[in-house]
Design a protein around this motif. Structure first.
Motif, PDB file in Angstrom:
ATOM      1  N   ALA A 131      46.409  41.661  32.157  1.00 29.85           N
ATOM      2  CA  ALA A 131      46.697  40.520  31.280  1.00 29.85           C
ATOM      3  C   ALA A 131      45.418  39.834  30.838  1.00 29.85           C
ATOM      4  O   ALA A 131      45.359  39.254  29.744  1.00 29.85           O
ATOM      5  CB  ALA A 131      47.615  39.535  31.990  1.00 29.85           C
ATOM      6  N   ALA A 132      44.399  39.896  31.695  1.00 27.59           N
ATOM      7  CA  ALA A 132      43.104  39.295  31.357  1.00 27.59           C
ATOM      8  C   ALA A 132      42.159  40.311  30.720  1.00 27.59           C
ATOM      9  O   ALA A 132      40.958  40.057  30.605  1.00 27.59           O
ATOM     10  CB  ALA A 132      42.469  38.713  32.617  1.00 27.59           C
ATOM     11  N   ASN A 133      42.718  41.468  30.288  1.00 30.60           N
ATOM     12  CA  ASN A 133      41.931  42.552  29.685  1.00 30.60           C
ATOM     13  C   ASN A 133      40.842  43.069  30.623  1.00 30.60           C
ATOM     14  O   ASN A 133      39.765  43.465  30.184  1.00 30.60           O
ATOM     15  CB  ASN A 133      41.312  42.092  28.357  1.00 30.60           C
ATOM     16  CG  ASN A 133      42.368  41.845  27.299  1.00 30.60           C
ATOM     17  OD1 ASN A 133      43.299  42.645  27.145  1.00 30.60           O
ATOM     18  ND2 ASN A 133      42.246  40.726  26.598  1.00 30.60           N
ATOM     19  N   GLY A 134      41.158  43.064  31.923  1.00 32.07           N
ATOM     20  CA  GLY A 134      40.221  43.581  32.905  1.00 32.07           C
ATOM     21  C   GLY A 134      40.386  45.074  33.107  1.00 32.07           C
ATOM     22  O   GLY A 134      41.160  45.745  32.414  1.00 32.07           O
ATOM     23  N   ASP A 135      39.651  45.599  34.087  1.00 32.69           N
ATOM     24  CA  ASP A 135      39.623  47.036  34.353  1.00 32.69           C
ATOM     25  C   ASP A 135      40.646  47.386  35.424  1.00 32.69           C
ATOM     26  O   ASP A 135      40.547  46.929  36.564  1.00 32.69           O
ATOM     27  CB  ASP A 135      38.213  47.427  34.809  1.00 32.69           C
ATOM     28  CG  ASP A 135      38.115  48.898  35.179  1.00 32.69           C
ATOM     29  OD1 ASP A 135      39.001  49.672  34.773  1.00 32.69           O
ATOM     30  OD2 ASP A 135      37.144  49.263  35.869  1.00 32.69           O
ATOM     31  N   ALA A 136      41.637  48.203  35.049  1.00 37.10           N
ATOM     32  CA  ALA A 136      42.670  48.623  35.997  1.00 37.10           C
ATOM     33  C   ALA A 136      42.162  49.665  36.975  1.00 37.10           C
ATOM     34  O   ALA A 136      42.815  49.953  37.979  1.00 37.10           O
ATOM     35  CB  ALA A 136      43.872  49.189  35.241  1.00 37.10           C
ATOM     36  N   GLY A 137      40.998  50.224  36.690  1.00 36.91           N
ATOM     37  CA  GLY A 137      40.495  51.329  37.502  1.00 36.91           C
ATOM     38  C   GLY A 137      40.323  50.994  38.963  1.00 36.91           C
ATOM     39  O   GLY A 137      40.451  51.866  39.829  1.00 36.91           O
ATOM     40  N   ALA A 138      40.043  49.730  39.286  1.00 39.66           N
ATOM     41  CA  ALA A 138      39.809  49.350  40.674  1.00 39.66           C
ATOM     42  C   ALA A 138      41.074  49.488  41.516  1.00 39.66           C
ATOM     43  O   ALA A 138      40.998  49.651  42.733  1.00 39.66           O
ATOM     44  CB  ALA A 138      39.293  47.915  40.742  1.00 39.66           C
ATOM     45  N   PHE A 139      42.245  49.407  40.884  1.00 42.84           N
ATOM     46  CA  PHE A 139      43.513  49.512  41.608  1.00 42.84           C
ATOM     47  C   PHE A 139      44.154  50.890  41.455  1.00 42.84           C
ATOM     48  O   PHE A 139      45.145  51.187  42.113  1.00 42.84           O
ATOM     49  CB  PHE A 139      44.490  48.448  41.108  1.00 42.84           C
ATOM     50  CG  PHE A 139      43.952  47.045  41.222  1.00 42.84           C
ATOM     51  CD1 PHE A 139      43.972  46.379  42.431  1.00 42.84           C
ATOM     52  CD2 PHE A 139      43.403  46.411  40.111  1.00 42.84           C
ATOM     53  CE1 PHE A 139      43.479  45.094  42.542  1.00 42.84           C
ATOM     54  CE2 PHE A 139      42.899  45.133  40.210  1.00 42.84           C
ATOM     55  CZ  PHE A 139      42.927  44.470  41.436  1.00 42.84           C
ATOM     56  N   ALA A 140      43.597  51.717  40.580  1.00 41.41           N
ATOM     57  CA  ALA A 140      44.218  53.001  40.261  1.00 41.41           C
ATOM     58  C   ALA A 140      44.247  53.937  41.455  1.00 41.41           C
ATOM     59  O   ALA A 140      45.224  54.662  41.660  1.00 41.41           O
ATOM     60  CB  ALA A 140      43.475  53.660  39.101  1.00 41.41           C
ATOM     61  N   PHE A 141      43.195  53.923  42.256  1.00 37.63           N
ATOM     62  CA  PHE A 141      43.134  54.864  43.368  1.00 37.63           C
ATOM     63  C   PHE A 141      44.211  54.548  44.400  1.00 37.63           C
ATOM     64  O   PHE A 141      44.851  55.453  44.939  1.00 37.63           O
ATOM     65  CB  PHE A 141      41.747  54.843  44.020  1.00 37.63           C
ATOM     66  CG  PHE A 141      41.464  56.078  44.831  1.00 37.63           C
ATOM     67  CD1 PHE A 141      40.999  57.227  44.226  1.00 37.63           C
ATOM     68  CD2 PHE A 141      41.679  56.088  46.205  1.00 37.63           C
ATOM     69  CE1 PHE A 141      40.755  58.384  44.962  1.00 37.63           C
ATOM     70  CE2 PHE A 141      41.436  57.232  46.958  1.00 37.63           C
ATOM     71  CZ  PHE A 141      40.965  58.388  46.333  1.00 37.63           C
ATOM     72  N   ALA A 142      44.452  53.256  44.667  1.00 33.55           N
ATOM     73  CA  ALA A 142      45.490  52.874  45.628  1.00 33.55           C
ATOM     74  C   ALA A 142      46.869  53.285  45.120  1.00 33.55           C
ATOM     75  O   ALA A 142      47.688  53.836  45.874  1.00 33.55           O
ATOM     76  CB  ALA A 142      45.448  51.375  45.891  1.00 33.55           C
ATOM     77  N   GLY A 146      50.488  45.776  42.783  1.00 34.21           N
ATOM     78  CA  GLY A 146      51.068  45.548  41.461  1.00 34.21           C
ATOM     79  C   GLY A 146      50.710  44.196  40.872  1.00 34.21           C
ATOM     80  O   GLY A 146      50.356  44.098  39.685  1.00 34.21           O
ATOM     81  N   ALA A 147      50.780  43.137  41.661  1.00 32.63           N
ATOM     82  CA  ALA A 147      50.526  41.794  41.137  1.00 32.63           C
ATOM     83  C   ALA A 147      49.080  41.622  40.659  1.00 32.63           C
ATOM     84  O   ALA A 147      48.842  41.174  39.525  1.00 32.63           O
ATOM     85  CB  ALA A 147      50.887  40.738  42.173  1.00 32.63           C
ATOM     86  N   PRO A 148      48.054  41.951  41.474  1.00 39.82           N
ATOM     87  CA  PRO A 148      46.689  41.810  40.959  1.00 39.82           C
ATOM     88  C   PRO A 148      46.380  42.757  39.807  1.00 39.82           C
ATOM     89  O   PRO A 148      45.607  42.412  38.900  1.00 39.82           O
ATOM     90  CB  PRO A 148      45.806  42.098  42.179  1.00 39.82           C
ATOM     91  CG  PRO A 148      46.671  42.846  43.119  1.00 39.82           C
ATOM     92  CD  PRO A 148      48.055  42.336  42.887  1.00 39.82           C
ATOM     93  N   LEU A 149      46.996  43.937  39.808  1.00 40.44           N
ATOM     94  CA  LEU A 149      46.808  44.871  38.690  1.00 40.44           C
ATOM     95  C   LEU A 149      47.376  44.289  37.407  1.00 40.44           C
ATOM     96  O   LEU A 149      46.729  44.333  36.344  1.00 40.44           O
ATOM     97  CB  LEU A 149      47.477  46.204  39.024  1.00 40.44           C
ATOM     98  CG  LEU A 149      47.549  47.263  37.920  1.00 40.44           C
ATOM     99  CD1 LEU A 149      46.175  47.573  37.360  1.00 40.44           C
ATOM    100  CD2 LEU A 149      48.207  48.529  38.455  1.00 40.44           C
ATOM    101  N   ARG A 150      48.571  43.727  37.488  1.00 42.89           N
ATOM    102  CA  ARG A 150      49.205  43.135  36.311  1.00 42.89           C
ATOM    103  C   ARG A 150      48.355  41.983  35.765  1.00 42.89           C
ATOM    104  O   ARG A 150      48.141  41.868  34.551  1.00 42.89           O
ATOM    105  CB  ARG A 150      50.606  42.647  36.671  1.00 42.89           C
ATOM    106  CG  ARG A 150      51.415  42.137  35.484  1.00 42.89           C
ATOM    107  CD  ARG A 150      52.864  41.915  35.851  1.00 42.89           C
ATOM    108  NE  ARG A 150      53.025  40.968  36.941  1.00 42.89           N
ATOM    109  CZ  ARG A 150      53.443  41.268  38.157  1.00 42.89           C
ATOM    110  NH1 ARG A 150      53.733  42.523  38.472  1.00 42.89           N
ATOM    111  NH2 ARG A 150      53.581  40.340  39.087  1.00 42.89           N
ATOM    112  N   GLU A 151      47.842  41.137  36.656  1.00 37.31           N
ATOM    113  CA  GLU A 151      47.029  40.003  36.215  1.00 37.31           C
ATOM    114  C   GLU A 151      45.697  40.473  35.648  1.00 37.31           C
ATOM    115  O   GLU A 151      45.168  39.874  34.698  1.00 37.31           O
ATOM    116  CB  GLU A 151      46.815  39.034  37.384  1.00 37.31           C
ATOM    117  CG  GLU A 151      48.086  38.319  37.801  1.00 37.31           C
ATOM    118  CD  GLU A 151      47.907  37.457  39.035  1.00 37.31           C
ATOM    119  OE1 GLU A 151      46.751  37.078  39.337  1.00 37.31           O
ATOM    120  OE2 GLU A 151      48.915  37.169  39.721  1.00 37.31           O
ATOM    121  N   THR A 152      45.143  41.526  36.219  1.00 40.13           N
ATOM    122  CA  THR A 152      43.892  42.079  35.695  1.00 40.13           C
ATOM    123  C   THR A 152      44.088  42.607  34.277  1.00 40.13           C
ATOM    124  O   THR A 152      43.260  42.355  33.388  1.00 40.13           O
ATOM    125  CB  THR A 152      43.385  43.204  36.622  1.00 40.13           C
ATOM    126  OG1 THR A 152      43.109  42.657  37.913  1.00 40.13           O
ATOM    127  CG2 THR A 152      42.130  43.849  36.063  1.00 40.13           C
TER     128      THR A 152
END
Length: 497
Positions: free
Chosen positions: A390-401, A382-388
């Motif tokens: 917030a920085a307009n990054g790609d959530a897809g890398a955490f979606a599978f987990a 959750g924490a790295p996803l939230r920060e990603t």
């Protein structure tokens, strides 16, 4: 019948012995939560430090629940075999740093006395995340937590971790037994500060004057620990007997790698753990965040997806080419959320982690790692996803987990076998899923409403919902094994665009 290991045992050649006389050293540490990890990590560092620099630093262990560890260690005078496994073979060492183990439910006052004793200068902790009874919204204690509620109402007859700490500290203050350090060694963000908050919050509710004394007399350094340590099995005990020539009911196995990063803030002295390889720093946070997101976050991904795909161990899971590719992408995205980590090359660290996970000599069970997901996922995923986001990054890398955890919450494998979630919020998960159709969107909406797992702003973000629902839909329709292959292929296709 094989003789039981004890202080008088003389193990066979090839087993390293303590470089000091354990019985001549006093106990200066109370450790709460004597399990396999403690025996493979803090107890080993302490054993090494006493061998190199001496000191009255043996460990009085405390089990908050089961008498099993006391039954294993006490008849052996605290001795046990540490077996380090890698693909080149096993090595063995006899550890003597544990003096004895107390069982809190059977002898609660003895546990309180141990914390209150002037000879005790450090209390170390390795317990499950749920044992802390944290209210994640406030950072204090969760007064609805059954054990916390009991201990607040019965502060002199506690049942849980925080209650025993408070009872011991209260008696310590009454006796003017001196300052103390409480050192958390668990996978929690800013673990020293977290434990300080919950201890002070609990104390304030019991006796404000005690809270003020704790704030002045007790330090709570943070630490980061790392050593992959599977649960002890029958094979562990058989190999220990083969190597030592003695029956050892407390043997533990682990990997060669070991790391301990500690904030140097001790109120009443400490062992020379640095001589044993520990690193003392001013700020543990960068190391802690690195480990939580890269090692622990990847472990969670491999545990949920690997277990449902039929992989019994982390090693099997990470050696699966497609699942490894998904793990590598998550690690890269997690690394992008990290601040600089002094002395660490993150590319080399990630490569080393994958090699450690793949160690064929270690059987670290995916089902073991999968337990207590609601306590672990907020900081690991959750924490790295939230920060990603917030920085307009790609959530897809955490979606599978995240999707794999939601799929795991259904409690049944693709071939119809049921399993126990072993999660403190198991009842809440079941209530959320009751009557929900086997539809990815509906399951996401039900589980993302657990706001202490996924904060409202995260759960409502379409940039999270879209890729998680897509991954979960594939898992439900095709099964986890095929979903892993499909998701890995999609990663490659998206990279080429």
């Amino acid at each position: 019948m094989t003789t039981r290991l004890s202080a008088t045992s003389m193990p066979l050649a090839g087993v390293a012995m303590p470089a000091y006389d354990p019985e001549s050293c006093g106990a200066g540490i109370v450790h709460i939560g004597v399990g396999a990890f403690h025996k493979a990590h803090q107890a080993v560092y302490t054993d090494t430090a006493m061998g190199l620099a001496g000191g009255d630093w043996r460990i009085t262990g405390v089990s908050l629940r089961s008498a099993d560890v006391a039954s294993a260690l006490n008849p052996q005078d605290g001795r046990y075999l540490l077996m380090v496994r890698d693909e080149a073979g096993d090595s063995a060492r006899l550890i003597g740093s544990i003096a004895n183990v107390l069982v809190a439910p059977a002898e609660p006052d003895t546990v309180i006395e141990a914390v209150a004793s002037p000879e005790t200068r450090i209390v170390t902790l390795t317990v499950t995340e749920k044992a802390y009874g944290i209210d994640r919204a406030t950072g204090g204690v969760d007064v609805t937590h059954d054990v916390i509620a009991h201990d607040l109402n019965n502060p002199t007859t506690p049942k849980g971790l925080v209650g025993f700490l408070i009872a011991g500290l209260s008696r310590r203050r009454e006796r003017d037994a001196g300052p103390l350090t409480i050192l958390c060694c668990d996978n929690l963000p800013e673990n020293g500060r977290l434990v300080r908050r919950i201890v002070l919050d609990f104390a304030e509710r019991v006796e404000p004057a005690l809270a003020r004394w704790i704030a002045q007399a007790v330090t709570f350094p943070s630490s980061m620990v790392d050593r992959i340590t599977p649960a002890t099995t029958a094979r562990t005990l058989e190999d220990a007997e083969r190597l030592s020539g003695f029956s050892d009911m407390a043997a533990v196995e682990t990997e060669p790698f070991s790391q301990w990063i500690i904030e140097d803030d001790f109120a009443a002295g400490r062992p020379e753990w640095e001589a044993a390889g520990a690193l003392f720093v001013e700020d543990v946070a960068p190391y802690e965040k690195m480990k939580l997101r890269l090692l622990n976050g990847t472990h969670s991904l491999l545990a949920y997806a690997g277990f449902l795909a039929g992989h019994d161990t982390v090693g099997e899971a990470v050696r699966h080419e497609a699942l490894r590719a998904i793990a590598e992408r998550q690690m890269q995205s997690s690394a992008a959320t990290l601040p600089p980590v002094p002395g660490i090359d993150l590319d080399a660290y990630r490569a080393e982690l994958l090699a450690r996970f793949a160690n064929r000599a270690i059987r670290h069970l995916t089902y073991q790692i999968a337990m207590d997901g609601t306590e672990k996922l907020p900081q690991r995923i959750g924490a790295p996803l939230r920060e990603t986001l917030a920085a307009n990054g790609d959530a897809g890398a955490f979606a599978f987990a995240a999707a794999a955890w939601m799929r795991y919450c259904l409690g049944v494998t693709d071939d119809g076998r049921s399993y126990d979630l072993r999660d403190p919020r198991q009842a809440a998960i079941a209530a959320r899923l009751d009557g929900v159709p086997r539809d990815a969107g509906a399951i996401f909406d039900a589980l993302s409403a657990l706001q202490d797992v996924f904060p409202k702003e995260l759960a409502s973000d379409r940039r999270m919902r879209g890729p998680v629902v897509e991954a979960l839909s594939t898992m439900l329709e095709m099964g986890m094994a095929e979903a892993i292959r499909v998701h890995a292929r999609r990663q490659v296709d998206r990279t080429r665009i």
